[in-house]
Design a protein around this motif. Structure first.
Motif, PDB file in Angstrom:
ATOM      1  N   SER A  82      10.885   2.729  11.269  1.00  0.00           N
ATOM      2  CA  SER A  82       9.854   1.367  11.397  1.00  0.00           C
ATOM      3  C   SER A  82       8.719   1.837  11.933  1.00  0.00           C
ATOM      4  N   ASP A  84       4.809   2.734  12.217  1.00  0.00           N
ATOM      5  CA  ASP A  84       3.666   2.535  11.336  1.00  0.00           C
ATOM      6  C   ASP A  84       3.706   1.690  10.119  1.00  0.00           C
ATOM      7  N   ILE A  85       5.241   0.816  10.316  1.00  0.00           N
ATOM      8  CA  ILE A  85       5.192  -0.220   9.202  1.00  0.00           C
ATOM      9  C   ILE A  85       5.669  -1.514   9.725  1.00  0.00           C
ATOM     10  N   TYR A 212      12.259  -5.461   3.955  1.00  0.00           N
ATOM     11  CA  TYR A 212      12.036  -4.265   3.999  1.00  0.00           C
ATOM     12  C   TYR A 212      12.074  -3.670   2.763  1.00  0.00           C
ATOM     13  N   ASN A 216       4.776  -1.400  -0.195  1.00  0.00           N
ATOM     14  CA  ASN A 216       3.873  -2.076   0.645  1.00  0.00           C
ATOM     15  C   ASN A 216       2.846  -1.095   1.183  1.00  0.00           C
ATOM     16  N   MET A 218       0.228   0.452   3.934  1.00  0.00           N
ATOM     17  CA  MET A 218       0.541   1.320   4.996  1.00  0.00           C
ATOM     18  C   MET A 218      -0.770   1.798   5.583  1.00  0.00           C
ATOM     19  N   TYR A 223       0.805   4.104   1.196  1.00  0.00           N
ATOM     20  CA  TYR A 223       2.171   2.894   1.092  1.00  0.00           C
ATOM     21  C   TYR A 223       3.264   3.304   1.468  1.00  0.00           C
ATOM     22  N   TRP A 224       4.244   2.273   1.668  1.00  0.00           N
ATOM     23  CA  TRP A 224       5.747   2.750   1.911  1.00  0.00           C
ATOM     24  C   TRP A 224       6.447   2.142   0.777  1.00  0.00           C
ATOM     25  N   LYS A 265       7.645   6.711   3.522  1.00  0.00           N
ATOM     26  CA  LYS A 265       6.316   6.332   3.990  1.00  0.00           C
ATOM     27  C   LYS A 265       5.471   7.456   3.763  1.00  0.00           C
TER      28      LYS A 265
END
Length: 480
Positions: A82, A84-85, A212, A216, A218, A223-224, A265
């Motif tokens: 989780s 960094d996101i 999740y 997305n 980041m 991005y993740w 990530k």
């Protein structure tokens, strides 16, 4: 939910592995004639009992038992996934988790969680040793749920660089003592540690469970990606191509989640389009409904998966939002600890009627204030047929949103439930607990609905265990 398949678990420390490491696991799985494998709730990888042709894995020439964890070994779970996101404690970094995990040079037999209380992805209290980040930099609370012990907090904060050696020492010593103060003194004598006094007890604020999945943003240039398969059968050919992509684009880590999904990530902005093309060409859905994502099911349990599909379909048909809530399906006899907002628990079939064909019944429980971190679960309904589960869960979902954001702990949903309780007189078999409801009758015995118990024939017997009519006793059934 009986007859759980035998599974082979691969140790993935902290749920973190490099693309090359995952490639090696995939190649070994393919040697065993597998097309898919599973992810487990301890952020590990799970191989099924049999290959795609039904052959038992242990019978393969390539089967190597040392590749898998022993029966007593436990995977370390951590919330590196989780960082960094999602929200995080200010001093925590990804490198902190990696350093701590590197210090574990033994194979734990107790479940160890290393988590940030600011995130919701990884449960805080589902381990035997639960290290939870404190507001003080490089210090952690330790919540103990040791076998045979009462649950208790360790009486000092643990220094980051002492976590591994304290965990190992507790594993070696806890069975010799049964008191936290004695254990604390013992560890202080045998270890050189940098503990800190606890100034304030741990406080965990409730936040809705996050979405999740999908691609997305980041930071600024990265991005993740979160990926999820609803049947928890991850296609090895696709995973192998994904690993090759990560190696080519210098993406260093793949993270498994406790929700049987995984996250990548640090995807460079210039690699985003190529990755989306790979996903599209492989037919990968990256936008499941939030209804799908927030469930915890036993690995390989077909009955639980079918029940989930039934419930999700009902939620979808009724346009119900469950965003922020989490659900689990479990069995009463196998329950050890819960870590979701709402629990659907299958009741154990009574031993005396196990040879009869019976319908499963379920209990519904919910965490106080719908917060799993309270570790306080309330029974909402008991002995419910599957067909009645959706309606009750819809009411619970409404209650969640009605009370969301309320800080008044006294505003519990018991008050909501009591307003809608209907009491009816029924008659229950003392042996197998089968209920005769006069409003329903008994189709198996050709008793029409509306037949009072006193009007039943004298030779009437239980439709399940065939106990005589005098074995029934009057009781009150509450319908929510």
């Amino acid at each position: 939910m009986n007859n759980e398949p035998l599974l082979h678990r691969t140790y993935i420390k902290g749920g973190i592995l490099s693309p090359v490491e995952l490639q090696q696991i995939i190649e070994y799985a393919q040697k065993l004639n597998l097309d898919t494998f599973h992810f487990g709730s301890r952020q590990d990888i799970v191989f099924p009992l049999k290959d795609k042709d039904g052959k038992i894995l242990k019978e393969h020439d390539s089967f190597d038992s040392s590749f898998f964890t022993s029966e007593n070994q436990q995977n370390i779970s951590c919330s590196y996934v989780s960082i960094d996101i999602f929200d995080a404690t200010v001093w925590l970094r990804g490198t902190t988790y990696l350093y701590v995990l590197e210090e574990f040079r033994y194979n734990p037999t107790l479940k160890i969680n290393i988590t940030d209380p600011k995130q919701q992805m990884v449960p805080l209290f589902s381990g035997n040793l639960n290290f939870i980040a404190s507001p003080h930099e490089d210090y952690w609370y330790l919540y103990l749920k040791l076998p045979g012990w009462d649950e208790v907090y360790y009486p000092a904060l643990i220094y980051t660089w002492d976590i591994a050696k304290i965990a190992e020492a507790i594993e070696k010593e806890y069975e010799k003592v049964n008191d936290i103060e004695v254990l604390f003194q013992l560890l202080n004598e045998i270890l050189d540690t940098n503990n800190r006094i606890i100034e304030k007890p741990l406080q965990v604020a409730f936040n809705p469970f996050p979405y999740y999945e999908g691609m997305n943003k980041m930071g600024i240039n990265q991005y993740w990606l979160g990926l999820y398969w609803r049947n928890n059968k991850y296609d090895l050919k696709f995973l192998k191509m994904l690993c090759e992509f990560c190696v080519e684009h210098r993406i260093g880590k793949i993270c498994l989640t406790p929700w049987k999904s995984f996250v990548i990530k640090g995807i460079p902005r210039e690699s985003k389009l190529a990755l989306e093309k790979l996903l599209g060409q492989s037919g990968i859905n990256v936008r499941h409904s939030a209804l799908e994502l927030n469930w915890h099911l036993p690995v390989g349990n077909t009955k639980a998966l079918e029940l989930k599909k039934f419930l999700v379909m009902n939620f979808d048909q009724n346009d119900i939002s469950t965003y922020g809530l989490t659900f689990s399906i479990t069995t009463h006899q196998n329950q050890k600890s819960y870590f979701t907002s709402i629990v659907i628990e299958e009741n154990k079939t009574p031993e005396r009627i196990k040879d009869f064909v019976t319908r499963s019944t379920y209990n519904i429980l919910y965490a106080r204030n719908f917060d799993p971190n309270t570790r306080n679960y309330i029974v909402y309904a008991q002995d419910i047929d599957q067909i009645d589960l959706p309606g009750l869960l819809l009411e619970l979902t409404k209650a969640y949103f009605q009370n969301l954001g309320s800080e008044k702990e006294g505003q519990s949903i018991e008050t909501i439930a009591k307003k809608e309780v209907l009491e009816i007189d029924v008659y229950q078999c003392k042996d197998c607990k089968t209920i005769y409801d006069p409003t329903i009758g008994d189709a198996l015995r050709e008793i029409p609905e509306g037949t009072d118990f006193k009007d039943l024939p004298t030779d009437y017997n239980c439709s399940l265990c065939e106990a005589p009519i005098d074995n029934f006793e009057k009781t009150i059934l509450e319908i929510v």
